[in-house]
Design a protein around this motif. Sequence first.
Motif, mmCIF file in Angstrom:
data_model
loop_
_atom_site.group_PDB
_atom_site.id
_atom_site.type_symbol
_atom_site.label_atom_id
_atom_site.label_comp_id
_atom_site.label_asym_id
_atom_site.label_seq_id
_atom_site.Cartn_x
_atom_site.Cartn_y
_atom_site.Cartn_z
ATOM 1 N N LYS A 7 43.924 47.539 38.397
ATOM 2 C CA LYS A 7 43.515 47.162 39.756
ATOM 3 C C LYS A 7 44.700 46.528 40.463
ATOM 4 C CE LYS A 7 42.066 43.978 42.816
ATOM 5 N NZ LYS A 7 42.484 42.614 43.174
ATOM 6 N N VAL A 36 42.020 50.990 40.774
ATOM 7 C CA VAL A 36 41.173 50.398 41.821
ATOM 8 C C VAL A 36 42.094 49.653 42.777
ATOM 9 C CG1 VAL A 36 39.365 48.673 42.286
ATOM 10 C CG2 VAL A 36 39.170 50.184 40.296
ATOM 11 N N SER A 38 42.711 47.240 46.455
ATOM 12 C CA SER A 38 42.246 46.403 47.567
ATOM 13 C C SER A 38 42.732 47.028 48.867
ATOM 14 C CB SER A 38 42.865 45.014 47.472
ATOM 15 O OG SER A 38 42.240 44.254 46.492
ATOM 16 N N GLY A 169 38.068 49.211 46.010
ATOM 17 C CA GLY A 169 37.365 48.020 45.552
ATOM 18 C C GLY A 169 36.431 47.494 46.623
ATOM 19 N N SER A 188 37.318 43.069 44.922
ATOM 20 C CA SER A 188 37.890 44.247 44.253
ATOM 21 C C SER A 188 38.150 43.954 42.770
ATOM 22 C CB SER A 188 39.205 44.659 44.920
ATOM 23 O OG SER A 188 38.970 44.947 46.272
ATOM 24 N N ASP A 189 38.362 42.683 42.442
ATOM 25 C CA ASP A 189 38.494 42.299 41.026
ATOM 26 C C ASP A 189 37.233 42.672 40.257
ATOM 27 O OD1 ASP A 189 40.954 41.088 41.344
ATOM 28 O OD2 ASP A 189 40.164 39.043 41.485
ATOM 29 N N GLY A 192 37.043 46.440 39.714
ATOM 30 C CA GLY A 192 37.906 46.821 38.593
ATOM 31 C C GLY A 192 37.222 46.570 37.261
ATOM 32 N N TYR A 204 41.752 45.985 30.886
ATOM 33 C CA TYR A 204 41.642 45.960 32.350
ATOM 34 C C TYR A 204 42.855 45.186 32.859
ATOM 35 C CZ TYR A 204 39.907 44.226 36.920
ATOM 36 O OH TYR A 204 39.779 43.873 38.243
ATOM 37 N N ASN A 206 44.971 43.648 35.786
ATOM 38 C CA ASN A 206 44.782 43.189 37.161
ATOM 39 C C ASN A 206 46.148 42.826 37.714
ATOM 40 O OD1 ASN A 206 44.174 41.109 39.294
ATOM 41 N ND2 ASN A 206 42.095 41.756 38.780
#
Length: 443
Positions: A7, A36, A38, A169, A188-189, A192, A204, A206
Motif C-alpha cells: 500500500k 493499494v 491513496s 484505498g 487506505s491503510d 490494504g 502487508y 505499508n
Amino acid sequence: MGNKVVKFGGSSVADGIQLAKMKSIVESDSSRRYVVVSAPGKRFSGDSKITDLLFLCKSQKDRNVDYEQLFQVVADRYNGIKHSLGIEADLDSELAAIKNRLDGGCSEDYIVSRGEYLSAFLAAAYLGYDFVDTAGLILFDSRGRLLAEETNDALRTELSRHSHAVLPGFYGTRKGTDDITLLSRGGSDVTGSLVARAVDAEIYENWTDVSGLLMADPRIITSPKPIESISYMELRELSYMGASVLHEDAVFPVRESDIPINIRNTNEPDAPGTLITSGKSSSAARHDSSCWISGIAGKKDFTVISIYKNMMNKEMGFVRKALMILEENHINFDHMPTGIDSLSVVIESSELEGKLDDVIEAFERQLSPDDIDVFTDISLIAVVGNGMKGAPGSSARVLNAIARENINLRMINQSTTEISVIIGVESKHFEKAMQAIYSEFVD
Ligand code: ASP
C-alpha cells in the motif's frame, strides 16, 4: 509465486517523481502483486492533499460558490502525473464523467472517493496491472459499518481472477447498492489490510514517508532509536497513546490471519522499517534488561476525578453507579484506578467540556461520597514492551526513573497482560518524565 500486498500512502503517490519510485519498488520484487493506493498527498509543506480539495469542491458546490476552479486544480494534478510519466490512459473521459456527477449533485463520499479512484486508475496503467475497483467489493451495512466477512469473500473471489492488480484505498459501497461509502480519514491503510487478508498475503507492506516507528516522539527525545519489530498488541497500546503511523483499524484484518505488517519508506527503500507481527517470536526474545520496552508514548490534557468514601469496597453497585453517570453524560473514560476507599476515573479533558459540573453534582447526589477531588492538566505516559512480561522490577524501573527527577506520580496502571505500564503526571513534568523513562530503559 509469492504474494505481497503493498500500500502506498498519499506522499508516495503525490506526483510523477514519487510514482516512479513506487514503480521501481513494485518491480524490484515480483511477489508485490497487489497494490493499494491513496489519493495524491502533499508534495511540499503548504501544498494541498487531493482528498481535502475534493471535500472543498463539494462544500463550495453545496453553498453555491464557484467550484470549477478548484476542480480544475484537481484535474491538473492528475494530468501532471499522467504527462510526466507518459501514462497511456483515457484520463479525460474519467475526469469529464466525475465532473458531470459533481455538477448533478453527487454525494460527498462519491466525489471524495474519486481521489483514490483516479490514483489507482493511473497507477494501474503505469504498472501494467489490472485496475480493480473496490466498489462492490468493500461492503458496508446500511449504517455505514464495514461488513468484514462479506468484504473478505467478495475481495477474495474477485482477486482470484487477477494475478496483478491495483486497487483504490479509502472506500467501498453499501451492500446491494452503488452508494459509495468512505472509510475514516487515512482509511487506505484499512483497505490494504483487507486486501492482504483476502489474498492470504505473506506480508502487508505499508509504504509511507518514514522508515518505520521510533521508540519515542523525536520532538521530546533526541534521535530516538527505530523500532525494528513490535507486536500488534504493543502497537495498539502505543497508537492509543498518540504514536501514529498506521490507521488504528488497519491492524484487525491482518491480525486475524497472522499476516505481518511492514512499515517502509518510499524515499528510503533499502531501510528495513518496522515489522509488526503477532509477537510470538519477535519481541518475546527481548528479555535482557537493556531492552524490556518497545517504545513509550504519551498524551496531555487528561482530567482525573477521584471519589473518596469510607468502606466503598463494601458498597454493592458503587462503581456501576459512577460509570452510569459518565455514560448518561456521554463521557468516555480511559482508566479507572481504584483504592480500598477511593475510585478515580481518568478522562480526556475535552470529553468533560461543559459537563464537569453536572458530573460532579451527579456523583455527589447519587454516591454520597466523603470527598471528591478534580485534578486537571494531567498527562499520561505509556511504557510499552512485551519484554516487561514476567520481568520483575519493570514498574519499579519506571517509578524510580521519575522519582530520581523529583516528579510526583499521580496514578499508575499496569495492564494484566503486563505489556504496558501507564503513569499519570502533572503536564508540566510531561517531557522530563518521558526523557527520564527513555534513558532508564534505552540509553
Ligand atoms: N486520502 C484519504 C485521506 O487523506 C485516505 C488515505 O490517504 O488513506 O485521509
